[in-house]
Design an enzyme around this catalytic site. Structure first.
Site, PDB file in Angstrom:
ATOM      1  N   LYS A   1       0.860  -1.194   0.000  1.00  0.00           N
ATOM      2  CA  LYS A   1       0.000   0.000   0.000  1.00  0.00           C
ATOM      3  C   LYS A   1       0.889   1.235   0.000  1.00  0.00           C
ATOM      4  CE  LYS A   1      -3.794   1.963   2.776  1.00  0.00           C
ATOM      5  NZ  LYS A   1      -4.590   1.764   4.009  1.00  0.00           N
TER       6      LYS A   1
ATOM      7  N   SER B   1      -9.482   1.508   3.158  1.00  0.00           N
ATOM      8  CA  SER B   1      -8.656   2.265   2.245  1.00  0.00           C
ATOM      9  C   SER B   1      -7.627   1.426   1.504  1.00  0.00           C
ATOM     10  CB  SER B   1      -7.944   3.389   2.996  1.00  0.00           C
ATOM     11  OG  SER B   1      -7.113   2.840   4.015  1.00  0.00           O
TER      12      SER B   1
ATOM     13  N   SER C   1      -9.529  -0.802   7.396  1.00  0.00           N
ATOM     14  CA  SER C   1      -9.011  -0.688   6.028  1.00  0.00           C
ATOM     15  C   SER C   1      -8.267  -1.881   5.470  1.00  0.00           C
ATOM     16  CB  SER C   1      -8.114   0.539   5.917  1.00  0.00           C
ATOM     17  OG  SER C   1      -8.912   1.673   5.770  1.00  0.00           O
TER      18      SER C   1
HETATM   19  N1  GLN Z   1     -12.895   3.931   6.592  1.00  0.00           N
HETATM   20  C1  GLN Z   1     -12.311   4.361   7.823  1.00  0.00           C
HETATM   21  C2  GLN Z   1     -11.937   5.801   7.697  1.00  0.00           C
HETATM   22  O1  GLN Z   1     -12.237   6.383   6.730  1.00  0.00           O
HETATM   23  C3  GLN Z   1     -11.122   3.515   8.153  1.00  0.00           C
HETATM   24  C4  GLN Z   1      -9.925   3.815   7.355  1.00  0.00           C
HETATM   25  C5  GLN Z   1      -8.742   3.011   7.734  1.00  0.00           C
HETATM   26  O2  GLN Z   1      -8.857   1.979   8.404  1.00  0.00           O
HETATM   27  N2  GLN Z   1      -7.579   3.492   7.353  1.00  0.00           N
HETATM   28  O3  GLN Z   1     -11.362   6.375   8.565  1.00  0.00           O
END
Ligand code: GLN
Length: 494
Positions: free
Chosen positions: A80, A155, A179
Site C-alpha cells: 500500500k 482504504s 481498512s
Molecule cells: N474507513 C475508515 C476511515 O475512513 C477507516 C480507514 C482506515 O482503516 N484506514 O477512517
C-alpha cells in the site's frame, strides 16, 4: 487456472525451493497479469517492474547457491502506498506527496526485502488511508475485480484488488478503522489486522497513530500467517512496538476448533442496514464452526454502538496533528507562486494538495481538540474507547473468539456513497471496535451473496492472541474452501 501468479505463497515457495520454477518466472507472471488487467482495475499507482526483476534474479542466485531461503523469498508482493520505500515514490494516495521519494525503507518492507521478497508495485489507496471505497484517492479510484462498476472497499482497496486478481500473490495494507478487513471482505480475500504494536509502524505515513495497524492481504489463511511471521516483531524505531519475541504464526493452524468458545454478536447480525445475503452467508459460517466442534453462544459488546462516533472524533483528532507536517517545506508539494509569506505558502500548498475528505477530517479533528470543546468531544471519545476495551475484556472471559460479518454489505457501486459521508462511515461499523481495542481480527471469504459478490466473515480475538484467530480462520477455510478467483480473469486470460 495454472498461471504462477494464481498460486498461493505457500505453493509458490514449495515450487521455488524444489527448483521447479524460478523467481524470475514467478515475477514475470505477476507482471504480465498487471499489464493485462491493471488498466481496468487501477490497483497500482506504480509498478516496480525493474526492481522486481532484479530482486527475483537475486533470489534465483541464492537458490542456485543452495541457500535455504525464508518462506517469503521470491513471492510477488504489493505494498500500500502509505508504506515508505527507499528510492520509490510514496504518495499515501495524496497529491501533496506526489513528488515524495522516501530516503529510507519502513520496517515491514525492510524485513521483507532482506528476506528476498519481490516488490511488484505500490498500490492505490484512499488519500492518507481515509476512506472505505478508494474513491478518496488523489489519483482516481480502484475498480473491484468482481464487478468493475463496484468499489473494492478501502482504504487498502488497491492491495485487496491486486491480490484478488493475482496481480500480486500477497500485499500489505493498513487498518485504522477497518481498512484491511473491509476491502478484503469486498474483494473476496483474507485480511488480517494483528494486535496493535505487533508490526512496526516505522515508515508508515501516519493517519491516527494510536489506531494505525499494518496488516496483510492474502488469498489463504496460511499465507497470512506466513507473511505476518515475516513482518512481526519488536522494532526499537517504533515506541509502541510490542516487546514480544518473534513467533511462527503458521504453527497450530491444523488443530481445529473442537471446544473453542465462539461468541456470536447477534445484535450486529440483525442490525438495520445489514444485507440479508451477508447475514445468511455469515450464519452458514457459524453453523459450520459449530459442526466442527466449536461451542457457539451469543455474545455482546454493549458499548460497541458508540464505537463509530468515538472513532470519528479520535481518528480525525490524531490526523489533524499528524498531517500538520505537510507544510510545503519538509515533504512533497509546494505551492509558493504569489505567496506573500511562509504562512500564505503553507495555506496555498495545503489547499491545493489535500482532497476534500482529508480537509474535512483535519477540520473535524482541530475542532474536537480546540479549547472549550476538548472535554466534550475528544475527552468523551477517549472514555468511550475505554468502555469498548472493557467490553472486549469481559467478552473474552467467556469466549475465545467473537464472530460477525466484516462489513454490513457486499461491494457497493462506485459513486453510490460519495455524497453521503455518514453512509460511507457506516461501512466500518463492525471493524472499528477492534481498532479501538487494538485486538487482532481477520476477515476471511465465506461464499458469495445472491448479487454474486463475496462476503467476509470476521473473527476477533484476544490481545496478542493471533494464534487462536488464525486457527479458527484456517479451520473454517478448510471447510468452506479458498474463495474462487473473480470471473473477470476468465475474460482476460494471460
Ligand atoms: N474507513 C475508515 C476511515 O475512513 C477507516 C480507514 C482506515 O482503516 N484506514 O477512517
Amino acid at each position: 487456472m495454472t498461471e504462477l501468479c494464481d498460486r498461493s505463497g505457500a505453493e509458490l515457495a514449495a515450487s521455488l525451493h524444489g527448483r521447479e520454477v524460478s523467481a524470475r518466472e514467478v515475477a514475470d507472471s505477476a507482471l504480465r497479469r498487471i499489464e493485462r488487467l491493471d488498466g481496468r482495475l487501477h490497483a497500482f499507482l506504480r509498478v516496480t517492474e525493474e526492481a522486481a526483476r532484479e530482486q527475483a534474479a537475486l533470489v534465483d542466485g541464492r537458490i542456485a547457491s543452495g541457500e535455504a531461503l525464508p518462506a517469503v523469498a521470491g513471492i510477488p508482493l504489493a505494498l500500500k502506498d502509505v508504506l515508505a520505500t527507499r528510492g520509490i515514490v510514496t504518495t499515501a494516495g495524496s497529491r501533496i506527496l506526489e513528488p515524495y521519494v522516501p530516503p529510507y525503507d519502513g520496517t515491514p518492507w525492510a524485513r521483507l526485502r532482506a528476506a528476498g521478497s519481490v516488490l511488484v508495485g505500490k498500490t492505490n489507496c484512499d488519500e492518507f488511508a481515509m476512506g472505505s471505497s478508494n474513491e478518496n484517492s488523489g489519483f482516481g479510484p480502484v475498480h473491484n475485480p468482481w464487478n468493475l462498476d463496484t468499489v473494492p472497499g478501502g482504504s487498502s482497496g488497491g492491495s485487496a484488488a491486486a491480490v484478488a486478481a493475482g496481480e500480486a500473490v500477497w500485499a500489505l495494507g493498513t487498518d485504522t478503522g477497518g481498512s484491511v478487513r473491509q476491502p478484503a471482505s469486498l474483494c473476496g480475500v483474507v485480511g488480517l489486522k494483528p494486535t496493535y504494536g505487533r508490526v512496526s509502524r516505522y515508515g508508515l505515513i501516519a493517519f491516527a497513530s494510536s489506531l494505525d495497524h499494518v496488516g496483510t492481504l492474502t488469498r489463504t489463511v496460511l499465507d497470512a500467517a506466513t507473511l505476518l511471521s515475516a513482518i512481526a516483531g519488536h522494532d526499537p524505531f517504533d515506541a509502541t512496538s510490542l516487546p514480544d519475541p518473534p513467533a511462527d504464526y503458521t504453527q497450530g493452524l491444523e488443530t481445529g476448533v473442537e471446544g473453542l468458545r465462539v461468541g456470536v454478536l447477534e445484535e450486529w447480525m440483525t442490525m438495520e442496514g445489514i444485507e440479508p445475503g451477508v447475514a445468511a452467508a455469515v450464519r452458514q459460517g457459524i453453523e459450520r464452526l459449530a459442526a466442527l466442534g466449536a461451542r457457539v453462544d451469543e455474545a455482546r459488546l454493549p458499548h460497541a454502538e458508540y464505537a463509530l462516533s468515538a472513532y470519528y472524533l479520535i481518528a480525525p483528532a490524531e490526523c489533524s496533528s499528524n498531517l500538520a507536517r505537510f507544510d510545503g517545506v519538509r515533504y512533497g508539494l509546494r505551492v509558493g507562486d504569489g505567496a506573500t509569506d511562509v504562512a500564505d505558502m503553507n495555506v496555498r500548498t495545503r489547499g491545493a494538495g489535500f482532497g476534500d475528505e482529508v480537509k474535512r477530517r483535519i477540520m473535524l479533528g482541530t475542532y474536537a481538540l480546540s479549547a472549550g470543546y476538548y472535554d466534550a468531544y475528544y475527552g468523551q471519545a477517549q472514555k468511550v474507547r475505554t468502555l469498548v476495551i472493557r467490553d472486549f475484556d469481559e467478552a473474552f472471559e467467556r469466549f475465545d473468539v467473537l464472530v460477525s460479518p466484516t462489513s454490513p454489505t457486499t461491494a457497493f457501486r462506485l459513486g453510490e456513497r460519495t455524497e453521503d459521508p455518514l453512509a460511507m462511515y457506516l461501512s466500518d461499523i463492525f471493524t472499528i471496535p477492534s481498532d479501538l481495542s487494538g485486538t487482532p481480527a481477520i476477515s476471511i471469504p465465506c461464499g458469495l451473496a445472491p448479487d454474486g459478490l463475496p462476503v467476509g466473515f470476521q473473527i476477533m480475538g484476544r490481545l496478542r492472541d493471533e494464534a487462536t484467530v488464525l486457527r479458527a480462520a484456517a479451520t473454517l477455510e478448510r471447510d468452506l474452501g479458498v474463495a474462487p478467483r473473480p470471473p473477470l480473469l476468465e475474460e482476460f486470460p494471460l
